[in-house]
Design a protein around this motif. Structure first.
Motif, PDB file in Angstrom:
ATOM      1  N   LYS A  40       3.940  13.459  34.884  1.00 45.64           N
ATOM      2  CA  LYS A  40       4.835  14.521  34.439  1.00 45.64           C
ATOM      3  C   LYS A  40       4.316  15.862  34.971  1.00 45.64           C
ATOM      4  O   LYS A  40       3.189  15.961  35.438  1.00 45.64           O
ATOM      5  N   GLY A  41       5.142  16.903  34.853  1.00 45.69           N
ATOM      6  CA  GLY A  41       4.676  18.250  35.163  1.00 45.69           C
ATOM      7  C   GLY A  41       4.555  18.563  36.639  1.00 45.69           C
ATOM      8  O   GLY A  41       3.825  19.471  37.021  1.00 45.69           O
ATOM      9  N   HIS A  42       5.299  17.850  37.478  1.00 46.33           N
ATOM     10  CA  HIS A  42       5.253  18.076  38.924  1.00 46.33           C
ATOM     11  C   HIS A  42       6.147  19.257  39.294  1.00 46.33           C
ATOM     12  O   HIS A  42       6.718  19.924  38.432  1.00 46.33           O
ATOM     13  N   PHE A  43       6.298  19.511  40.597  1.00 40.44           N
ATOM     14  CA  PHE A  43       6.982  20.714  41.065  1.00 40.44           C
ATOM     15  C   PHE A  43       8.438  20.484  41.477  1.00 40.44           C
ATOM     16  O   PHE A  43       9.074  21.388  42.022  1.00 40.44           O
ATOM     17  N   LEU A  44       8.972  19.315  41.235  1.00 43.42           N
ATOM     18  CA  LEU A  44      10.378  19.043  41.535  1.00 43.42           C
ATOM     19  C   LEU A  44      11.225  19.369  40.310  1.00 43.42           C
ATOM     20  O   LEU A  44      11.039  18.752  39.258  1.00 43.42           O
ATOM     21  N   ASP A  45      12.163  20.315  40.434  1.00 42.98           N
ATOM     22  CA  ASP A  45      13.030  20.577  39.285  1.00 42.98           C
ATOM     23  C   ASP A  45      14.268  19.676  39.351  1.00 42.98           C
ATOM     24  O   ASP A  45      14.559  19.047  40.380  1.00 42.98           O
ATOM     25  N   ASP A  46      14.987  19.611  38.225  1.00 41.53           N
ATOM     26  CA  ASP A  46      16.125  18.689  38.120  1.00 41.53           C
ATOM     27  C   ASP A  46      17.206  18.997  39.161  1.00 41.53           C
ATOM     28  O   ASP A  46      17.819  18.079  39.722  1.00 41.53           O
ATOM     29  N   LYS A  47      17.436  20.272  39.428  1.00 35.41           N
ATOM     30  CA  LYS A  47      18.476  20.658  40.392  1.00 35.41           C
ATOM     31  C   LYS A  47      18.133  20.129  41.783  1.00 35.41           C
ATOM     32  O   LYS A  47      18.996  19.573  42.470  1.00 35.41           O
ATOM     33  N   LEU A  48      16.883  20.276  42.192  1.00 36.57           N
ATOM     34  CA  LEU A  48      16.473  19.798  43.512  1.00 36.57           C
ATOM     35  C   LEU A  48      16.572  18.276  43.593  1.00 36.57           C
ATOM     36  O   LEU A  48      17.034  17.722  44.599  1.00 36.57           O
ATOM     37  N   VAL A  49      16.161  17.594  42.533  1.00 32.18           N
ATOM     38  CA  VAL A  49      16.243  16.129  42.515  1.00 32.18           C
ATOM     39  C   VAL A  49      17.697  15.682  42.654  1.00 32.18           C
ATOM     40  O   VAL A  49      18.011  14.786  43.453  1.00 32.18           O
ATOM     41  N   GLU A  51      20.229  17.341  43.947  1.00 29.52           N
ATOM     42  CA  GLU A  51      20.727  17.665  45.294  1.00 29.52           C
ATOM     43  C   GLU A  51      20.203  16.670  46.324  1.00 29.52           C
ATOM     44  O   GLU A  51      20.934  16.240  47.221  1.00 29.52           O
ATOM     45  N   LEU A  52      18.944  16.293  46.195  1.00 28.17           N
ATOM     46  CA  LEU A  52      18.366  15.361  47.159  1.00 28.17           C
ATOM     47  C   LEU A  52      19.059  14.011  47.080  1.00 28.17           C
ATOM     48  O   LEU A  52      19.446  13.435  48.112  1.00 28.17           O
ATOM     49  N   TYR A  53      19.228  13.478  45.876  1.00 28.51           N
ATOM     50  CA  TYR A  53      19.902  12.182  45.748  1.00 28.51           C
ATOM     51  C   TYR A  53      21.337  12.247  46.268  1.00 28.51           C
ATOM     52  O   TYR A  53      21.823  11.304  46.896  1.00 28.51           O
ATOM     53  N   SER A  54      22.015  13.366  46.027  1.00 23.51           N
ATOM     54  CA  SER A  54      23.384  13.517  46.514  1.00 23.51           C
ATOM     55  C   SER A  54      23.416  13.485  48.038  1.00 23.51           C
ATOM     56  O   SER A  54      24.248  12.782  48.644  1.00 23.51           O
ATOM     57  N   GLU A  55      22.507  14.216  48.679  1.00 21.88           N
ATOM     58  CA  GLU A  55      22.471  14.243  50.145  1.00 21.88           C
ATOM     59  C   GLU A  55      22.058  12.893  50.729  1.00 21.88           C
ATOM     60  O   GLU A  55      22.578  12.456  51.766  1.00 21.88           O
ATOM     61  N   VAL A  56      21.130  12.227  50.068  1.00 25.01           N
ATOM     62  CA  VAL A  56      20.687  10.906  50.539  1.00 25.01           C
ATOM     63  C   VAL A  56      21.832   9.906  50.465  1.00 25.01           C
ATOM     64  O   VAL A  56      22.071   9.131  51.410  1.00 25.01           O
ATOM     65  N   ARG A  57      22.573   9.910  49.361  1.00 30.95           N
ATOM     66  CA  ARG A  57      23.728   9.009  49.254  1.00 30.95           C
ATOM     67  C   ARG A  57      24.766   9.333  50.320  1.00 30.95           C
ATOM     68  O   ARG A  57      25.350   8.428  50.934  1.00 30.95           O
ATOM     69  N   ASN A  58      24.983  10.623  50.550  1.00 31.56           N
ATOM     70  CA  ASN A  58      25.945  11.024  51.583  1.00 31.56           C
ATOM     71  C   ASN A  58      25.531  10.485  52.939  1.00 31.56           C
ATOM     72  O   ASN A  58      26.373  10.015  53.727  1.00 31.56           O
ATOM     73  N   PHE A  59      24.234  10.541  53.234  1.00 34.76           N
ATOM     74  CA  PHE A  59      23.794  10.051  54.542  1.00 34.76           C
ATOM     75  C   PHE A  59      23.996   8.545  54.658  1.00 34.76           C
ATOM     76  O   PHE A  59      24.557   8.061  55.645  1.00 34.76           O
ATOM     77  N   PHE A  60      23.532   7.792  53.679  1.00 28.41           N
ATOM     78  CA  PHE A  60      23.614   6.344  53.806  1.00 28.41           C
ATOM     79  C   PHE A  60      25.043   5.823  53.707  1.00 28.41           C
ATOM     80  O   PHE A  60      25.325   4.691  54.125  1.00 28.41           O
ATOM     81  N   ASN A  61      25.963   6.657  53.205  1.00 35.21           N
ATOM     82  CA  ASN A  61      27.376   6.288  53.189  1.00 35.21           C
ATOM     83  C   ASN A  61      28.079   6.552  54.517  1.00 35.21           C
ATOM     84  O   ASN A  61      29.242   6.168  54.688  1.00 35.21           O
ATOM     85  N   LEU A  62      27.398   7.210  55.451  1.00 39.89           N
ATOM     86  CA  LEU A  62      28.001   7.437  56.766  1.00 39.89           C
ATOM     87  C   LEU A  62      28.197   6.101  57.478  1.00 39.89           C
ATOM     88  O   LEU A  62      27.473   5.136  57.232  1.00 39.89           O
ATOM     89  N   PRO A  63      29.164   6.014  58.382  1.00 38.55           N
ATOM     90  CA  PRO A  63      29.351   4.782  59.154  1.00 38.55           C
ATOM     91  C   PRO A  63      28.083   4.424  59.924  1.00 38.55           C
ATOM     92  O   PRO A  63      27.328   5.308  60.356  1.00 38.55           O
ATOM     93  N   LEU A  64      27.848   3.131  60.091  1.00 36.81           N
ATOM     94  CA  LEU A  64      26.641   2.670  60.764  1.00 36.81           C
ATOM     95  C   LEU A  64      26.491   3.286  62.156  1.00 36.81           C
ATOM     96  O   LEU A  64      25.387   3.677  62.553  1.00 36.81           O
ATOM     97  N   GLU A  65      27.599   3.395  62.891  1.00 32.47           N
ATOM     98  CA  GLU A  65      27.485   3.942  64.249  1.00 32.47           C
ATOM     99  C   GLU A  65      27.040   5.400  64.241  1.00 32.47           C
ATOM    100  O   GLU A  65      26.397   5.876  65.194  1.00 32.47           O
ATOM    101  N   VAL A  66      27.340   6.126  63.155  1.00 35.01           N
ATOM    102  CA  VAL A  66      26.863   7.509  63.029  1.00 35.01           C
ATOM    103  C   VAL A  66      25.370   7.509  62.711  1.00 35.01           C
ATOM    104  O   VAL A  66      24.586   8.239  63.338  1.00 35.01           O
TER     105      VAL A  66
END
Length: 317
Positions: A40-49, A51-66
């Motif tokens: 506990k007590g690390h430097f990642l805040d909830d907003k950053l976490v 946002e990161l998961y949202s961007e990661v899901r967006n990337f892996f949802n891209l078509p395979l050829e992309v």
């Protein structure tokens, strides 16, 4: 030991010497006994976490050829995209049931290490992806620096011993997607076969559900489940070698879910904290004595990393 101990980095960061020493003792004991903690007590805040998961899901949802546009040949998968099934555990041939991305070090200006690392890869389809990844990388690196300072104290070194090796180190942030399982896996393939990590320490986001398992010293597999505000942090093989196995690198795996949950994805985001390549991993003298003879040959971090990337199938000899 049947569960993962929980520690709070705010104890180490406090101005109270007793609280600081309490953290040192707790994390050191956990790493001697099982090699994993929940932090506990690390430097990642909830907003950053979020946002990161949202961007990661967006990337892996891209078509395979992309996504495959960002799979860069000739660099052992150290930056950009690595496609499904490419990596396997040491000693296994079945590829792990995962695809992943690598963010690498943001080297300081004028660093002698700038020419040693591949450039980070920019995803043009997602304008926030790289900026959010960089911020998460830097907050996880900051957290890891303090964990290593505590461990330096625990093993009798100067508190800042690791700092010079971590600055501009070859650390990797790896968002992983374990896709839904659509067919019976071949050759006993699992999402991540039993392995030890290569690096000094690993800081893992996304261990809130079952899947990650740790092998205790009795050979039993136990679930490593963290609270939503915790990171799971474990010792890697580099730190184990350097401390002559005083701090233990623990075998762990990500098992497949029950068949009724095969249709679900799993995401996890480990940060693999590496030193600079010319750091010596030779066993520390204060970790060697008559009862604990030297266990490992001398090697640098860079040479050890190369050997392991060959073992994992990411570099072809």
């Amino acid at each position: 030991m049947q569960n993962i101990p929980s520690v709070d980095l705010r104890d180490f960061l406090s101005d109270d010497p007793a609280r600081k020493q309490k953290f040192v003792n707790e994390i050191g004991k956990a790493y001697e006994e099982i090699g994993f903690v929940a932090l506990k007590g690390h430097f990642l805040d909830d907003k950053l976490v979020d946002e990161l998961y949202s961007e990661v899901r967006n990337f892996f949802n891209l078509p395979l050829e992309v996504k495959e546009k960002y799979e860069i040949p000739g660099i052992g998968g150290q930056r950009g995209y690595v496609s499904f099934g490419k990596e396997h555990a040491k000693g296994r041939s079945a590829g792990d049931l995962k695809e992943f991305w690598h963010f690498g070090q943001y080297v300081s200006e004028g660093s002698k290490y700038a020419s040693e690392y591949p450039e980070n890869v920019t995803v043009t389809e997602l304008p926030k992806f790289n900026a959010v990844g960089k911020e998460a990388y830097q907050m996880l690196e900051k957290t890891g620096i303090y964990v290593l300072r505590a461990l330096a104290i625990y093993i009798g070194l100067d508190e800042f011993y690791f700092d010079k090796y971590i600055k501009d180190g070859n650390s990797i942030l790896r968002p992983i997607h374990y896709p839904p399982i659509t067919d019976e896996p071949k050759d006993g393939a699992v999402r991540a076969a039993a392995h030890g990590d290569i690096n000094l320490i690993t800081l893992l986001m996304g261990a809130q559900g079952k899947g990650l398992q740790v092998q205790n010293h009795d050979g039993q597999w136990i679930d490593a489940i963290a609270e939503p505000d915790e990171l799971v942090i474990n010792v890697g093989d580099m730190l184990s070698r350097h401390t002559n196995n005083k701090l233990k690198s623990t075998i762990h795996q990500v098992v497949n879910p029950p068949r009724e949950l095969w249709g679900t994805s799993r995401f996890s985001i480990p940060f693999f904290m590496h030193p600079v390549g010319d750091m010596s991993l030779n066993c520390l003298e204060n970790c060697i004595d008559a009862d604990h003879p030297k266990l490992y040959d001398d090697i640098t971090a860079g040479d050890f990393l190369y050997e392991r990337l060959v073992d994992l199938g990411l570099i072809k000899k």
